[in-house]
Design a protein around this motif. Structure first.
Motif, PDB file in Angstrom:
ATOM      1  N   LEU A   1      46.383  36.050   0.035  1.00  0.00           N
ATOM      2  CA  LEU A   1      45.995  36.719   1.276  1.00  0.00           C
ATOM      3  C   LEU A   1      47.006  36.348   2.353  1.00  0.00           C
ATOM      4  N   VAL A   2      47.653  37.348   2.950  1.00  0.00           N
ATOM      5  CA  VAL A   2      48.646  37.140   3.998  1.00  0.00           C
ATOM      6  C   VAL A   2      48.044  37.626   5.313  1.00  0.00           C
ATOM      7  N   VAL A   3      47.997  36.728   6.313  1.00  0.00           N
ATOM      8  CA  VAL A   3      47.320  37.024   7.578  1.00  0.00           C
ATOM      9  C   VAL A   3      48.314  36.877   8.722  1.00  0.00           C
ATOM     10  N   ASP A   4      48.588  37.981   9.435  1.00  0.00           N
ATOM     11  CA  ASP A   4      49.506  37.948  10.583  1.00  0.00           C
ATOM     12  C   ASP A   4      49.207  39.158  11.454  1.00  0.00           C
ATOM     13  N   ASP A   5      49.140  38.962  12.776  1.00  0.00           N
ATOM     14  CA  ASP A   5      48.819  40.079  13.662  1.00  0.00           C
ATOM     15  C   ASP A   5      50.020  40.967  13.946  1.00  0.00           C
ATOM     16  N   GLU A   6      51.210  40.570  13.473  1.00  0.00           N
ATOM     17  CA  GLU A   6      52.413  41.378  13.664  1.00  0.00           C
ATOM     18  C   GLU A   6      52.758  42.116  12.367  1.00  0.00           C
ATOM     19  N   PRO A   7      52.646  43.459  12.332  1.00  0.00           N
ATOM     20  CA  PRO A   7      52.983  44.202  11.112  1.00  0.00           C
ATOM     21  C   PRO A   7      54.399  43.936  10.617  1.00  0.00           C
ATOM     22  N   PHE A   8      55.334  43.697  11.547  1.00  0.00           N
ATOM     23  CA  PHE A   8      56.710  43.415  11.153  1.00  0.00           C
ATOM     24  C   PHE A   8      56.778  42.159  10.288  1.00  0.00           C
ATOM     25  N   ASN A   9      56.021  41.133  10.657  1.00  0.00           N
ATOM     26  CA  ASN A   9      56.014  39.896   9.876  1.00  0.00           C
ATOM     27  C   ASN A   9      55.398  40.115   8.498  1.00  0.00           C
ATOM     28  N   LEU A  10      54.376  40.951   8.420  1.00  0.00           N
ATOM     29  CA  LEU A  10      53.791  41.275   7.120  1.00  0.00           C
ATOM     30  C   LEU A  10      54.816  41.987   6.236  1.00  0.00           C
ATOM     31  N   ASP A  11      55.609  42.872   6.843  1.00  0.00           N
ATOM     32  CA  ASP A  11      56.641  43.581   6.091  1.00  0.00           C
ATOM     33  C   ASP A  11      57.693  42.606   5.546  1.00  0.00           C
ATOM     34  N   ILE A  12      58.052  41.597   6.350  1.00  0.00           N
ATOM     35  CA  ILE A  12      59.046  40.612   5.912  1.00  0.00           C
ATOM     36  C   ILE A  12      58.524  39.837   4.704  1.00  0.00           C
ATOM     37  N   VAL A  13      57.288  39.364   4.785  1.00  0.00           N
ATOM     38  CA  VAL A  13      56.705  38.625   3.663  1.00  0.00           C
ATOM     39  C   VAL A  13      56.648  39.496   2.420  1.00  0.00           C
ATOM     40  N   SER A  14      56.230  40.748   2.603  1.00  0.00           N
ATOM     41  CA  SER A  14      56.150  41.666   1.473  1.00  0.00           C
ATOM     42  C   SER A  14      57.518  41.874   0.833  1.00  0.00           C
ATOM     43  N   GLU A  15      58.557  42.003   1.662  1.00  0.00           N
ATOM     44  CA  GLU A  15      59.910  42.185   1.133  1.00  0.00           C
ATOM     45  C   GLU A  15      60.386  40.949   0.378  1.00  0.00           C
ATOM     46  N   TYR A  16      60.132  39.763   0.930  1.00  0.00           N
ATOM     47  CA  TYR A  16      60.549  38.527   0.272  1.00  0.00           C
ATOM     48  C   TYR A  16      59.872  38.345  -1.086  1.00  0.00           C
ATOM     49  N   LEU A  17      58.617  38.780  -1.176  1.00  0.00           N
ATOM     50  CA  LEU A  17      57.826  38.534  -2.387  1.00  0.00           C
ATOM     51  C   LEU A  17      57.751  39.752  -3.296  1.00  0.00           C
ATOM     52  N   ASP A  18      58.523  40.778  -2.973  1.00  0.00           N
ATOM     53  CA  ASP A  18      58.424  42.059  -3.676  1.00  0.00           C
ATOM     54  C   ASP A  18      58.632  41.930  -5.183  1.00  0.00           C
ATOM     55  N   GLU A  19      59.567  41.076  -5.598  1.00  0.00           N
ATOM     56  CA  GLU A  19      59.888  40.976  -7.021  1.00  0.00           C
ATOM     57  C   GLU A  19      59.071  39.907  -7.743  1.00  0.00           C
ATOM     58  N   MET A  20      58.223  39.210  -7.023  1.00  0.00           N
ATOM     59  CA  MET A  20      57.396  38.186  -7.649  1.00  0.00           C
ATOM     60  C   MET A  20      56.097  38.806  -8.159  1.00  0.00           C
ATOM     61  N   ASP A  21      55.517  38.184  -9.166  1.00  0.00           N
ATOM     62  CA  ASP A  21      54.302  38.713  -9.784  1.00  0.00           C
ATOM     63  C   ASP A  21      53.072  38.198  -9.046  1.00  0.00           C
ATOM     64  N   PHE A  22      52.934  38.629  -7.779  1.00  0.00           N
ATOM     65  CA  PHE A  22      51.796  38.250  -6.963  1.00  0.00           C
ATOM     66  C   PHE A  22      50.988  39.486  -6.599  1.00  0.00           C
ATOM     67  N   ASP A  23      49.685  39.320  -6.477  1.00  0.00           N
ATOM     68  CA  ASP A  23      48.807  40.365  -5.944  1.00  0.00           C
ATOM     69  C   ASP A  23      48.618  40.053  -4.465  1.00  0.00           C
ATOM     70  N   LEU A  24      49.323  40.792  -3.591  1.00  0.00           N
ATOM     71  CA  LEU A  24      49.318  40.514  -2.159  1.00  0.00           C
ATOM     72  C   LEU A  24      48.291  41.386  -1.442  1.00  0.00           C
ATOM     73  N   VAL A  25      47.493  40.754  -0.590  1.00  0.00           N
ATOM     74  CA  VAL A  25      46.568  41.470   0.287  1.00  0.00           C
ATOM     75  C   VAL A  25      46.971  41.133   1.718  1.00  0.00           C
ATOM     76  N   MET A  26      47.309  42.165   2.516  1.00  0.00           N
ATOM     77  CA  MET A  26      47.808  41.970   3.872  1.00  0.00           C
ATOM     78  C   MET A  26      46.739  42.363   4.894  1.00  0.00           C
ATOM     79  N   VAL A  27      46.476  41.486   5.856  1.00  0.00           N
ATOM     80  CA  VAL A  27      45.557  41.816   6.942  1.00  0.00           C
ATOM     81  C   VAL A  27      46.169  41.367   8.264  1.00  0.00           C
TER      82      VAL A  27
END
Length: 301
Positions: free
Chosen positions: A7-33
Motif C-alpha cells: 500500500l503506497v500512501v501519498d497526497d501528491e499524485p506526482f510522488n505516487l507516479d514516481i514510486v510506480s515508475e521505480y517499482l514498475d518492473e518488480m513483482d509487486f501488487d501496488l495499491v495507490m491512495v
C-alpha cells in the motif's frame, strides 16, 4: 513465492507516479491512495491484507503519524511493516516516528535503488517473522518438561528454527521468537562471521546478504564457530543466555533506536527485541554474550 502486496500512501499524485515508475518492473501488487483516510479504508479490508505500507509523513487530514498510530493500536494491522517517507529528518521528528512504530525510513527525494533496498529489507523481515510464527504451532508440546538445556547453531536457518522452538516457553511466543531470532542471527553474522553494521548495510543494498553468510560459513577461519543458547528456569522466569565465538562488539549503540541509523536497511533488531520481546536484556562485556529473561507462563490456581 507469493506476490507482495504494498500500500503506497501519498497526497501528491506526482510522488505516487514516481514510486510506480521505480517499482514498475518488480513483482509487486501496488495499491495507490492519496490520503490517510483512504489508506485506513484499504487496510481495514482484511480479505486482501497488505505485506507492507509505504507511507508519506506529511499529509492533510490524517497524516502519516496518525495513521501509523492507528495501525499499531489494531492487532490485525500492528505487524505490517511501515516505511515512512519523509523530508522531516530532525532527530526529534525521527524519534516521534520510531516511537509510533516506523522502524524503516526513506528520505525524500530518494533514488529508485534506495527504495528497492529498504522495501527488500522490510519484506525480508516480515517474511522471517511470519515463518517463525508458522513454526510455533509445530512444536506446541515439545518443551513441556524442559528445566534446563543447551543448544548449538551455526547458520541463519538453524538460528530461526531454534528461536521458534524455544519461544514456546514464554507467555508470548510470537514476540519471543522474533527477539531470540534477532539475537541468534546477530551472533552468527556479527559475532562469528565478523559482518559489522556498515558491511551488512552494503550487502543488503546489493541483495546478497544471505549468500555472503553462506559463503563465510564454509571458510576455514569460521567453520568451527558456533552460537550457543543455554535455557534455564527459576521460579518466576525463563532465562536465555546466548553466546558466540566472536570478539564482541559495542552493543550499547544498538540498545535504543538511533535516529542516525533510521534510514539504514538494518541495525534496529536488538532495540526492537529489547522493546517488544524481553523483560530484561543484558550484554556481558566484551559483547559476545547476552542474557535475556521473560516471565514464565501463568498457570491457573
Amino acid at each position: 513465492m507469493t506476490q507482495a502486496r504494498i500500500l503506497v500512501v501519498d497526497d501528491e499524485p506526482f510522488n505516487l507516479d514516481i514510486v510506480s515508475e521505480y517499482l514498475d518492473e518488480m513483482d509487486f501488487d501496488l495499491v495507490m491512495v492519496e490520503s490517510g483516510e483512504a489508506a485506513w479504508d484499504a487496510l481495514c479490508d482484511t480479505a486482501q491484507p497488505f505485506d507492507l505500507v509505504l507511507l508519506d509523513r506529511m499529509m492533510p487530514g490524517m497524516d502519516g503519524i496518525m495513521l501509523l498510530k492507528r495501525m499499531k493500536a489494531d492487532e490485525r494491522l500492528a505487524g505490517i511493516p511501515v516505511i515512512m517517507q519523509t523530508a522531516a529528518t530532525s532527530p526529534e521528528q525521527i524519534r516521534e516516528g520510531l516511537a509510533a512504530g516506523a522502524f524503516y525510513y526513506l528520505t525524500k527525494p530518494f533514488e529508485g535503488e534506495a527504495l528497492l533496498t529498504i522495501i527488500r529489507s522490510a519484506l525480508d523481515d516480515m517474511r522471517v517473522r511470519r515463518e517463525l510464527t508458522a513454526n510455533l504451532a509445530d512444536h506446541a508440546h515439545a518443551l513441556a518438561c524442559l528445566g534446563e538445556g543447551e543448544f548449538v547453531v551455526r547458520s541463519l536457518d538453524d538460528a530461526r528454527r531454534l528461536a521458534s522452538f524455544v519461544a514456546l516457553l514464554g507467555p508470548q511466543p510470537e514476540t519471543l521468537a522474533m527477539g531470540l531470532s534477532e539475537l541468534l542471527v546477530n551472533g552468527v553474522e556479527h559475532g562469528n562471521l565478523g559482518i559489522d553494521f556498515a558491511e551488512k548495510s552494503r550487502l543488503r543494498e546489493s541483495d546478497c546478504w544471505e549468500d555472503e553468510i553462506r559463503r563465510r560459513l564454509t571458510l576455514p577461519e569460521f567453520k568451527d564457530r558456533a552460537v550457543r543458547m543455554r535455557v534455564r528456569k527459576d521460579p518466576t522466569r525463563w532465562i536465555f543466555e546466548i553466546s558466540d565465538d566472536g570478539e564482541g562488539f559495542d552493543w550499547r549503540r544498538f540498545l535504543d533506536f538511533d535516529p542516525e541509523r533510521a534510514f539504514a536497511p538494518n541495525g534496529r533488531g536488538i532495540a526492537l527485541s529489547r522493546q517488544l520481546s524481553f523483560s530484561s536484556l543484558t550484554y556481558i562485556p566484551p559483547g559476545n554474550r547476552v542474557v535475556v529473561t521473560v516471565p514464565r507462563e501463568q498457570t491457573s490456581e
